[in-house]
Scaffold this active site. Structure first.
Site, short mmCIF file in Angstrom:
data_model
loop_
_atom_site.label_atom_id
_atom_site.label_comp_id
_atom_site.label_asym_id
_atom_site.label_seq_id
_atom_site.Cartn_x
_atom_site.Cartn_y
_atom_site.Cartn_z
N HIS A 161 21.77 10.66 32.52
CA HIS A 161 22.08 10.50 33.94
C HIS A 161 20.95 9.77 34.65
O HIS A 161 19.77 9.99 34.34
CB HIS A 161 22.27 11.88 34.59
CG HIS A 161 23.34 12.71 33.94
ND1 HIS A 161 23.05 13.69 33.00
CD2 HIS A 161 24.67 12.70 34.09
CE1 HIS A 161 24.20 14.25 32.60
NE2 HIS A 161 25.19 13.67 33.24
N ASP A 211 20.63 14.38 26.69
CA ASP A 211 22.08 14.44 26.85
C ASP A 211 22.77 13.10 26.60
O ASP A 211 24.00 13.00 26.75
CB ASP A 211 22.47 15.00 28.22
CG ASP A 211 21.62 14.49 29.35
OD1 ASP A 211 20.81 13.55 29.13
OD2 ASP A 211 21.75 15.00 30.48
N ASP A 267 17.08 10.27 30.04
CA ASP A 267 18.24 11.16 30.25
C ASP A 267 19.51 10.30 30.40
O ASP A 267 19.44 9.16 30.85
CB ASP A 267 18.01 11.99 31.52
CG ASP A 267 19.00 13.13 31.68
OD1 ASP A 267 18.67 14.26 31.29
OD2 ASP A 267 20.11 12.89 32.21
N HIS A 325 17.02 14.74 39.32
CA HIS A 325 18.00 14.47 40.39
C HIS A 325 17.52 14.95 41.76
O HIS A 325 18.13 14.60 42.78
CB HIS A 325 19.35 15.14 40.09
CG HIS A 325 20.04 14.58 38.90
ND1 HIS A 325 20.33 13.24 38.76
CD2 HIS A 325 20.52 15.19 37.77
CE1 HIS A 325 20.94 13.04 37.59
NE2 HIS A 325 21.07 14.20 36.98
ZN LIG Z 1 21.23 14.50 32.37
#
Ligand SMILES: [Zn+2]
Length: 307
Positions: A165, A244, A163, A126
């Site tokens: 996200h 995740d 991931d 991120h």
């Molecule tokens: Zn994540």
């Protein structure tokens, strides 16, 4: 050839508070599972060096690097964003997390190892060129990709991000860079709510609806990732390995299972073998259900070892 496993003691000292899901116990869970399965003894263990300022500055702005240095607290926590804090050990950990990925690239490029796994915190995907967010300070995989291009003279690398996200930071850093192709799956809608409109033609983003499981992953890989990766013919495959999207994970709503991580890893090992002489570097991103994280990461490492 075996697999290199790179970590550092500072990763256990980066602590954003007792209720934060991105906690030191995540790395302990992975280490315990690798020991319990006997995989630990088959890995070659390395301690991560810190990334140099030159290495970080390939993907982060100088002002941002100065800001992070200045923000490092003497005590307590300094919040960079509502989810991302620095404790007195965090900047050291972040430097070593990026340095682990650089070391992994060096080890794999030397030919001594086909692949490497970096068990690191804080995660990286991120982190944008000039912004910390989503538990991330430096973009570890982006630093590794830039190192492969600048220091090893590669002209084509691939970044794979599974991931849950969207890897917004990696995308922001490499959008429109023809040397880099990035493929990813992520839940949408979900933090950071980006990725549906790719920022460049080299970005192959596959948003998955909440509740999607292994079948959706397989379709994304076969229909979107593999054609893009095979067209790019990467000389090195870099993986943002977040766990995740597992059905047990408390932060998101996808339904991947342990074996889905083994399957996707095998696909990436095959891509690396087809185009990159087997060279693959994987770096830990998310994964917050400790048992599922330990098991899924161990399956990932096992497939790397067998690759
Ligand atoms: Zn994540």
């Amino acid at each position: 050839m075996t697999t290199a496993y790179i970590t550092h003691p500072s990763f256990l000292l980066h602590d954003m508070g007792s209720y934060h899901p991105e906690c030191p116990e995540r790395l302990t869970a992975i280490g315990d599972q690798l020991a319990a399965t006997g995989l630990d003894q088959r890995l070659d263990h390395y301690t991560a060096p810190p990334a140099t300022r030159e290495q970080l500055a390939r993907v982060h702005g100088g002002e941002y690097l100065d800001l992070i240095d200045a923000a490092s607290p003497q005590e307590g926590l300094h919040y960079l964003d509502p989810d991302t804090a620095l404790c007195p050990h965090s900047v050291t950990a972040a430097r070593h997390a990026a340095g682990a990925a650089v070391k992994a690239v060096d080890l794999v490029m030397s030919g001594d190892y086909a692949n490497a796994f970096c068990a690191v915190r804080p995660p990286g995907h991120h982190a944008e060129r000039s912004r910390a967010m989503g538990f991330c300070v430096f973009n570890n995989v982006a630093v590794a990709a830039a190192h492969a291009l600048a220091a090893h003279g590669l002209s084509r690398v691939a970044i794979v991000d599974f991931d849950v996200h969207h890897g917004n930071g990696t995308e922001e850093i490499f959008a429109d860079d023809p040397r880099v192709v990035m493929v990813g799956t992520f839940q949408y809608p979900l933090y950071p709510y980006s990725g549906v409109e790719p920022l460049g033609p080299n970005m192959h983003n596959v948003p998955l609806a909440p509740g999607s499981g292994g079948e959706a992953l397989r379709a994304a890989v076969q229909e979107h990732w593999l054609p893009a990766l095979d067209a790019h013919r990467p000389q090195l495959v870099l993986v943002s390995a977040g766990f995740d999207a597992h059905r047990d994970d408390p932060l998101a709503g996808l339904e991947f299972e342990d074996e889905d991580y083994a399957w996707v890893t095998a696909q990436l090992v095959d891509v690396a073998r087809r185009h990159a002489g087997g060279r693959l570097v994987s770096s830990l991103e998310g994964g917050y259900a400790l048992d599922a994280l330990g098991r899924s990461a161990a399956r990932h490492v096992q497939v790397l070892l067998e690759g």
